[in-house]
Design an enzyme around this catalytic site. Structure first.
Site, PDB file in Angstrom:
ATOM      1  CB  CYS A   1      39.589  29.196  45.051  1.00  0.00           C
ATOM      2  SG  CYS A   1      39.667  27.791  46.167  1.00  0.00           S
TER       3      CYS A   1
ATOM      4  CG  HIS B   1      36.721  25.452  43.469  1.00  0.00           C
ATOM      5  ND1 HIS B   1      37.595  26.512  43.513  1.00  0.00           N
ATOM      6  CD2 HIS B   1      35.573  25.919  42.901  1.00  0.00           C
ATOM      7  CE1 HIS B   1      37.021  27.576  42.976  1.00  0.00           C
ATOM      8  NE2 HIS B   1      35.792  27.243  42.604  1.00  0.00           N
TER       9      HIS B   1
ATOM     10  CG  ASP C   1      33.916  30.004  41.788  1.00  0.00           C
ATOM     11  OD1 ASP C   1      34.809  30.606  42.410  1.00  0.00           O
ATOM     12  OD2 ASP C   1      34.075  28.874  41.291  1.00  0.00           O
TER      13      ASP C   1
END
Length: 287
Positions: free
Chosen positions: A77, A116, A133
């Site tokens: 991520c 995250h 995202d």
């Protein structure tokens, strides 16, 4: 900590070729959605560096070298979203880095740490910020950026999402991204329902904050990303997930196929042929 630098013209050109984007390079909502979708379908999610004991670099030059010019690698991520943030800034968007708690399956949101990364994107001339995202390693991930608007259902390239507010003890509003799960595409849900994916506030974070979080997630022996292979790729007609030895293929019509990989050679072949990933030497994919 590496210094923050904008992409040069050659870097931006290379990135847009990597994701196959031939549209406009304007800082508008259509470009944001299009680049977001193209990125998510072109660059796979993978944790092979942490799996082999290496902390991924978040320096812009290293992200370009690995995810863009390398051609056959992905990232997890922080790499994906740091790369997208730098690209969007180069295109003229305003970007705020956010942290989120992954709450899939959690009884209490507060039990999950902020591990995250997501992006709050400002589009010039548009009063609404957008949530972007491209680094959420799950089937409930956004495929396109969506406006930061509460209680509105969004259809992003075939997926359904909404943002809701949830009660909590802090001074800032708590936003929750929810994905609509159906029995055809999410067998465990037992029918259509909204499932929380992650929770976040709009407190801004800086790049050095993610250097610390990235190091922790890559090196903590309790982190799932340092213990087993986790790789995914989304295309218009299917979603592939390798979670440890289990390979799951979800087709656009909702059918799901699963099989367990038992041979290291087969696992490398699957990553090469199905995910488009060249596995680094010294990486052990299966337990």
């Amino acid at each position: 900590m590496p210094e923050t630098t904008a992409f040069g013209p050659d870097d931006l050109d290379s990135y847009l070729r990597r994701i196959g984007w031939e549209g406009e390079r304007r800082a508008d909502a259509a470009t944001l959605r299009g680049v977001h979708l193209a990125h998510g379908r072109a660059i796979p999610f993978e944790n092979l560096d942490p799996l082999r004991g290496t902390v991924p670099s978040l320096a812009p030059a290293d992200l370009i070298a690995k995810l863009v010019r390398g051609g056959r690698r992905g990232g997890y991520c922080y790499e994906h979203n740091m790369l997208l943030a730098t690209v969007l800034e180069a295109l003229g968007f305003g970007v705020t880095l956010l942290t989120a708690r992954v709450v899939v399956g959690a009884q209490r949101f507060e039990d999950r740490p902020r591990t995250h990364m997501a992006l709050l994107v400002e589009v010039p001339g548009d009063p609404r910020p957008y949530l972007a995202d491209v680094g959420f390693g799950a089937r409930g991930a956004l495929l396109e950026a969506v406006p930061l608007t509460v209680d509105v259902e969004f259809h992003d390239a075939g997926r359904r999402h909404r943002l809701v507010h949830a009660p909590h003890s802090g001074p800032l509003e708590l936003w929750v991204l929810e994905a609509h799960e159906t029995s055809e595409t999410f067998e465990a849900s037992g029918g259509g329902s909204w499932q929380a994916q992650y929770a976040f506030t709009l407190e801004p974070f800086e790049r050095p904050d993610f250097e610390v979080i990235n190091w922790h997630i890559a090196t903590n022996p309790r982190s799932p990303f340092s213990r087993r292979a986790y790789v995914q790729r989304s295309t218009p007609d299917r979603h592939l997930l390798l979670d440890g030895p289990l390979l799951t293929e979800t087709h656009a019509d909702g059918t799901v196929e699963r099989r367990e990989l038992t041979d290291e050679t087969e696992a490398r072949r699957v990553l090469d042929e199905e995910f488009g990933i060249a596995v680094p030497d010294g990486t052990r994919l299966l337990p």
